[in-house]
Design a protein around this motif. Sequence first.
Motif, mmCIF file in Angstrom:
data_model
loop_
_atom_site.group_PDB
_atom_site.id
_atom_site.type_symbol
_atom_site.label_atom_id
_atom_site.label_comp_id
_atom_site.label_asym_id
_atom_site.label_seq_id
_atom_site.Cartn_x
_atom_site.Cartn_y
_atom_site.Cartn_z
ATOM 1 N N ARG A 2 71.012 -68.382 -13.570
ATOM 2 C CA ARG A 2 71.518 -69.784 -13.007
ATOM 3 C C ARG A 2 70.390 -70.688 -13.106
ATOM 4 O O ARG A 2 69.369 -70.598 -12.275
ATOM 5 C CB ARG A 2 72.234 -69.469 -11.785
ATOM 6 N N GLY A 3 70.756 -71.606 -13.711
ATOM 7 C CA GLY A 3 69.770 -72.995 -13.708
ATOM 8 C C GLY A 3 69.898 -73.942 -14.923
ATOM 9 O O GLY A 3 70.745 -73.790 -15.788
ATOM 10 N N SER A 4 69.115 -74.935 -15.013
ATOM 11 C CA SER A 4 69.246 -75.934 -15.849
ATOM 12 C C SER A 4 68.725 -75.526 -17.230
ATOM 13 O O SER A 4 67.591 -74.746 -17.191
ATOM 14 C CB SER A 4 68.774 -77.288 -15.619
ATOM 15 N N THR A 5 69.131 -76.201 -18.015
ATOM 16 C CA THR A 5 68.615 -75.734 -19.512
ATOM 17 C C THR A 5 67.675 -77.003 -20.061
ATOM 18 O O THR A 5 66.960 -76.728 -20.955
ATOM 19 C CB THR A 5 69.636 -75.296 -20.587
ATOM 20 N N GLU A 12 59.209 -84.687 -18.936
ATOM 21 C CA GLU A 12 59.483 -83.462 -19.339
ATOM 22 C C GLU A 12 60.557 -83.218 -20.325
ATOM 23 O O GLU A 12 61.736 -82.655 -20.661
ATOM 24 C CB GLU A 12 60.538 -82.821 -18.200
ATOM 25 N N ALA A 13 60.170 -84.111 -21.604
ATOM 26 C CA ALA A 13 60.695 -84.026 -22.818
ATOM 27 C C ALA A 13 60.853 -82.570 -23.321
ATOM 28 O O ALA A 13 61.807 -82.087 -24.154
ATOM 29 C CB ALA A 13 60.236 -85.116 -23.850
ATOM 30 N N ASN A 14 59.838 -81.871 -23.170
ATOM 31 C CA ASN A 14 59.794 -80.553 -23.777
ATOM 32 C C ASN A 14 60.050 -79.331 -22.731
ATOM 33 O O ASN A 14 59.054 -78.375 -22.646
ATOM 34 C CB ASN A 14 58.282 -80.374 -24.426
ATOM 35 N N TYR A 15 61.088 -79.628 -21.969
ATOM 36 C CA TYR A 15 61.044 -78.831 -20.723
ATOM 37 C C TYR A 15 61.508 -77.318 -21.236
ATOM 38 O O TYR A 15 62.225 -77.241 -21.932
ATOM 39 C CB TYR A 15 62.266 -79.203 -20.067
ATOM 40 N N SER A 16 60.702 -76.489 -20.633
ATOM 41 C CA SER A 16 60.378 -75.189 -20.849
ATOM 42 C C SER A 16 60.370 -74.865 -22.100
ATOM 43 O O SER A 16 60.777 -73.628 -22.860
ATOM 44 C CB SER A 16 61.763 -74.335 -20.509
ATOM 45 N N GLU A 17 59.707 -75.719 -23.068
ATOM 46 C CA GLU A 17 59.493 -75.365 -24.386
ATOM 47 C C GLU A 17 60.593 -75.249 -25.245
ATOM 48 O O GLU A 17 60.504 -74.350 -26.103
ATOM 49 C CB GLU A 17 58.274 -74.497 -24.459
ATOM 50 N N GLY A 18 61.589 -75.304 -24.709
ATOM 51 C CA GLY A 18 63.111 -74.996 -25.536
ATOM 52 C C GLY A 18 63.417 -73.654 -25.129
ATOM 53 O O GLY A 18 64.377 -73.275 -25.745
ATOM 54 N N VAL A 19 62.739 -72.779 -24.417
ATOM 55 C CA VAL A 19 62.849 -71.618 -24.056
ATOM 56 C C VAL A 19 64.535 -71.281 -23.471
ATOM 57 O O VAL A 19 65.274 -70.278 -23.998
ATOM 58 C CB VAL A 19 62.068 -70.690 -23.245
ATOM 59 N N ARG A 20 64.733 -72.260 -22.566
ATOM 60 C CA ARG A 20 66.067 -72.090 -21.983
ATOM 61 C C ARG A 20 67.219 -72.392 -23.056
ATOM 62 O O ARG A 20 68.327 -72.019 -22.671
ATOM 63 C CB ARG A 20 66.232 -73.043 -20.859
ATOM 64 N N LEU A 21 67.016 -73.528 -23.804
ATOM 65 C CA LEU A 21 68.048 -73.691 -24.606
ATOM 66 C C LEU A 21 68.328 -72.759 -25.696
ATOM 67 O O LEU A 21 69.509 -72.517 -25.981
ATOM 68 C CB LEU A 21 67.637 -75.121 -25.192
ATOM 69 N N ARG A 22 67.307 -72.203 -26.111
ATOM 70 C CA ARG A 22 67.230 -70.810 -27.083
ATOM 71 C C ARG A 22 68.050 -69.705 -26.568
ATOM 72 O O ARG A 22 68.952 -69.105 -27.207
ATOM 73 C CB ARG A 22 65.925 -70.550 -27.566
ATOM 74 N N SER A 82 59.685 -76.436 -15.636
ATOM 75 C CA SER A 82 58.616 -77.459 -15.777
ATOM 76 C C SER A 82 57.417 -76.922 -16.095
ATOM 77 O O SER A 82 56.256 -77.536 -16.570
ATOM 78 C CB SER A 82 58.524 -78.263 -14.710
ATOM 79 N N THR A 83 57.053 -75.931 -15.360
ATOM 80 C CA THR A 83 55.728 -75.049 -15.469
ATOM 81 C C THR A 83 55.742 -73.802 -16.006
ATOM 82 O O THR A 83 57.021 -73.107 -16.268
ATOM 83 C CB THR A 83 54.941 -75.205 -14.154
ATOM 84 N N SER A 84 54.805 -73.029 -16.309
ATOM 85 C CA SER A 84 54.971 -71.590 -16.934
ATOM 86 C C SER A 84 55.372 -70.743 -15.769
ATOM 87 O O SER A 84 55.847 -69.644 -16.199
ATOM 88 C CB SER A 84 53.599 -71.207 -17.464
ATOM 89 N N TRP A 85 55.225 -70.946 -14.542
ATOM 90 C CA TRP A 85 55.643 -70.028 -13.363
ATOM 91 C C TRP A 85 56.840 -70.710 -12.838
ATOM 92 O O TRP A 85 57.219 -71.841 -12.839
ATOM 93 C CB TRP A 85 54.557 -69.962 -12.492
ATOM 94 N N THR A 86 57.472 -69.859 -12.074
ATOM 95 C CA THR A 86 58.793 -70.176 -11.472
ATOM 96 C C THR A 86 58.888 -69.683 -10.209
ATOM 97 O O THR A 86 58.575 -68.261 -9.993
ATOM 98 C CB THR A 86 60.064 -70.251 -12.409
ATOM 99 N N LEU A 87 59.755 -70.182 -9.198
ATOM 100 C CA LEU A 87 60.009 -69.371 -7.984
ATOM 101 C C LEU A 87 60.978 -68.192 -8.240
ATOM 102 O O LEU A 87 61.144 -67.476 -7.155
ATOM 103 C CB LEU A 87 60.545 -70.278 -6.696
ATOM 104 N N ARG A 88 61.763 -68.405 -9.189
ATOM 105 C CA ARG A 88 62.657 -67.495 -9.827
ATOM 106 C C ARG A 88 61.990 -65.708 -9.805
ATOM 107 O O ARG A 88 62.660 -64.944 -9.426
ATOM 108 C CB ARG A 88 63.376 -67.756 -11.120
#
Length: 115
Positions: A2-5, A12-22, A82-88
């Motif tokens: 669960r989270g934003s894509t 943050e135009a390159n948010y998650s480097e597109g990982v979440r969208l893919r 937004s960064t390479s690490w996440t609280l998830r």
Amino acid sequence: FRGSTTSNRSGEANYSEGVRLRLQASLSLFEPPKHLRQLLLLGAPLVRAGEERIIFSTEMVPLPQYLKEMSLSDFCLVPMGSTSWTLRLYDALFLGCVPVILSDHIALPFEERID
């Protein structure tokens, strides 16, 4: 998951480097394996006590529901944001869920000693 894509924050135009969208695109094409499709045809439920087995949603839910879903999961996706690490990652570990890290840029403890 669960989270934003995507992110609407500036810079943050390159948010998650597109990982979440893919990931969202890949999971939207998901089809249960043959043995599960056969169970579905026989009327067997693929949910346990009314709970989804695979969750991928951008819908926000109350914190207790989010924590319950993670605690009932075997594996939890941990894509970069937004960064390479996440609280998830810490949520997954704390709740007994195996984190599946989706980032090339994260430094994990002892990674030089673990193959």
